[in-house]
Every structure is written in C-alpha cells, then in structure tokens.
Design a protein around this motif. Structure first.
Motif, PDB file in Angstrom:
ATOM      1  N   TYR A 201       1.628   6.798  -6.642  1.00 36.88           N
ATOM      2  CA  TYR A 201       0.494   7.653  -6.992  1.00 36.88           C
ATOM      3  C   TYR A 201       0.847   9.125  -6.799  1.00 36.88           C
ATOM      4  O   TYR A 201       0.610   9.954  -7.674  1.00 36.88           O
TER       5      TYR A 201
ATOM      6  N   LEU B 139       0.889   4.059  -2.897  1.00 38.40           N
ATOM      7  CA  LEU B 139       0.542   5.456  -2.631  1.00 38.40           C
ATOM      8  C   LEU B 139       1.688   6.382  -3.026  1.00 38.40           C
ATOM      9  O   LEU B 139       1.467   7.458  -3.583  1.00 38.40           O
ATOM     10  N   SER B 140       2.924   5.954  -2.738  1.00 34.51           N
ATOM     11  CA  SER B 140       4.072   6.776  -3.116  1.00 34.51           C
ATOM     12  C   SER B 140       4.083   7.003  -4.613  1.00 34.51           C
ATOM     13  O   SER B 140       4.275   8.121  -5.090  1.00 34.51           O
TER      14      SER B 140
ATOM     15  N   LEU C 122       0.839  -1.205   0.000  1.00 35.28           N
ATOM     16  CA  LEU C 122       0.000   0.000   0.000  1.00 35.28           C
ATOM     17  C   LEU C 122       0.873   1.254   0.000  1.00 35.28           C
ATOM     18  O   LEU C 122       0.629   2.206  -0.748  1.00 35.28           O
TER      19      LEU C 122
END
Lengths: 62, 267
Positions: free
Chosen positions: A51, A48-49, A44
């Motif tokens: 993204y 997210l990074s 996750l």
C-alpha cells in the motif's frame, strides 16, 4: 527519485513490513501461546508495505 | 606446495578445511601487550585510509590551470564521482557532499581491492563491523542534513508519513515507514557490502585451500584437479575485482540517494 532509488525503497519497505508486523505477530504468539498472529502479521505487513509503495510511487509520473 | 596458502591467503585466522566464518577471525598484532584490539584487519583498514589520503594529496598537490598527467588523472577520477553520482543524484545541491562521497568511494574501493592485492589478500569489509561503521556514518549524514534542512519535527513527518495516507491508517503506516527509513536502510546498506565481499572471499578460500589439499594428497588425478582449482581461483579473483569496484560504487550511489531523499522537496 531515480529508478535505483525506487528499487531500494521498495525492498526496504517490504522488509520493514514483514519484520515489523511479522515480528509483532510473533511476539503476540509467544506471549499468548497461540500460532495465529505470526502469519496474520506477515500478511498484514506485506499488504501495508505494498500500500505504501503504491502511495509513494504509484501512478504515472513524468 | 605448502607456501601457496600463506601467499594467497595471508591474513586468515584459520586456514583449516573447510573454510568457515572462523577463517575471518582477526589476529592481534601485538599479543600479550594488552592491546589486542590492534589486530591485522584493523591495521589494514588504517593502511587503507592512509593510502586514500596519500593518493588524493598526490593528485591535488601543486595544481595548475593546464593540468599535467598526474593532475589530469586525479581530476578524471574526481569528475567520475562528481558527474555520475553527485550531479546525477543530488542535482544542484551536490557540492557540499562531494568530499564525503569521494572519500567513501575511494576508501571502500581501496579496501575491496586489498582482497586481490598481494600482502593483504583480504577485503576489510568482509568483517561486518567495518561495514556497519560505514553505514552508520552514512546514516548520520543523511539524517543530519535532513534535520538541518527541515527541523526535527518536520523531517520526521516527511520521512514517516507519505502523502495521501488516510488518518485511520497512520498508526499502521508510521511505524512501517519509520522502520523502513531508519532501520532497514542502514542495515541493508551494510549487509550488501559485507555479504558480497564475505561470500566472494569464502569462495576464494574454498578454491585455494581445497586446491592445495588436493595437490598435497599425493594421487596424480587429485593433484591435477587441485592445480586446476588453484588456476580457477584466479578467475574468481578477477570476478572479485569486478565485485569490489561495483560494491564501492553502489554504496556511494545509495548514500547519495539517501541524502537526496532526505533533502528532497515534497511533491
């Protein structure tokens, strides 16, 4: 932002994602006695990074 | 042969084999006086700071419109930092940051060159505390200028929330950006400087201490290998010269980069 700055920002974001959500998963695991949340948190976090990296500097800018 | 190690590695805490992190321990300069925090490495950092101040005072002393050799040299060094770091990265707002940038690049450079200089032979920033101290100063600087320009709330929003993130993801993205901008940034800044110098100095210790032991072993073949090892340590010293200059430059560039990202307009 120049190329050097972008490179450093990317590294810093990837590290932060892994540390933060991997760490949160690890804490959950050691609290609940499971072995599930660490890998989940790591994935996750990296997702997210990536993204945020795409949001921040993706696309073609002049 | 016994005097090679103290000559090439005079400030090490421990020159036994194999070299390890314990070799980087500091020695109190005045043992038994209750001021053990005054150690050889701290004194080296102080000497470095005094040297930097002296060098820039000499360069800037009695300036004339037509520069002499001394002033020309100083202006060249200053212009290098101003043009390739200040103007290049900070654009038109570079002027207030020049004193800090020039000070930090000269201080790091002098301390890194201590690693290859007789008398010292120890890069101050291979002690991680000194690197953390420098990174903390840069961290305070870029956050302070950001808060001064945008105000606390707006600055935090700017640093933790990239444009165009949907509201549902805010709770996940904000801590991520916060850690990235306020925690990993200064730590990587310090670790990059520290690790390069630590590793380089450790390799030098392996070659010098190991070479000396081989020379002292008494066997001709080993002694020859030890001689080559000592000679080769000079190649490593040359490499460390390059690494030292490069790391001083990189630290300063990144400081300027962080300042620039803190004061940059949103787009």
């Amino acid at each position: 932002m120049n190329d050097q700055g972008q490179g450093i920002t990317v590294v810093s974001l990837l590290l932060a994602g892994l540390l933060l959500y991997g760490g949160a998963g690890w804490l959950l695991d050691s609290w609940l006695g499971t072995r599930l949340f660490t890998p989940f948190g790591l994935i996750l976090g990296s997702a997210l990074s990536i993204y945020v990296i795409v949001k921040k500097m993706g696309g073609v800018k002049s | 042969m016994h005097n090679i190690v103290p000559l090439l590695l005079p400030l090490e805490g421990d020159t036994s084999w194999p070299p390890s992190a314990a070799s980087f321990n500091s020695r109190p300069l005045f043992p038994g006086l209750g001021i053990d925090w005054v150690n050889n490495h701290m004194m080296q950092a102080v000497i470095g700071a005094l040297l930097v101040i002296a060098i820039w005072l000499i360069f800037s002393h009695r300036q004339t419109v037509v520069p002499g050799k001394r002033q020309f040299l100083g202006e060249m060094a200053y212009n290098l930092v101003r043009n390739s770091i200040g103007k290049e990265i900070l654009g038109s707002e570079f002027r207030p940051f020049m004193p800090y940038l020039v000070a930090i690049i000269s201080f790091i450079l002098v301390n890194n060159l201590f690693g290859e200089l007789f008398l010292f032979m120890f890069p101050t920033f291979s002690k991680i505390g000194y690197a953390y101290g420098l990174a903390l100063m840069s961290w305070l600087l870029y956050n302070a200028v950001g808060i001064k320009k945008y105000g606390f709330g707006h600055y935090m929003k700017k640093m933790t929330l990239p444009d165009g993130v949907p509201v549902g993801l805010w709770i996940l993205i904000i801590p991520l950006e916060f850690i990235s901008n306020f925690v990993t940034r200064p730590i990587t800044l310090a670790l990059r400087l520290f690790a390069n110098l630590f590793a380089g100095h450790l390799v030098i210790m392996v070659f010098v201490i190991g070479g000396t032991m081989l020379i002292e072993s008494g066997t001709l073949f080993y002694a020859a290998a030890g001689g080559v090892s000592i000679l080769f340590s000079f190649a490593i010293f040359a490499l460390e010269l390059l690494v030292g200059c490069l790391q001083a430059y990189i630290f300063t560039v990144l400081t300027a980069q962080y300042v620039s990202s803190a004061i940059a307009e949103e787009h």
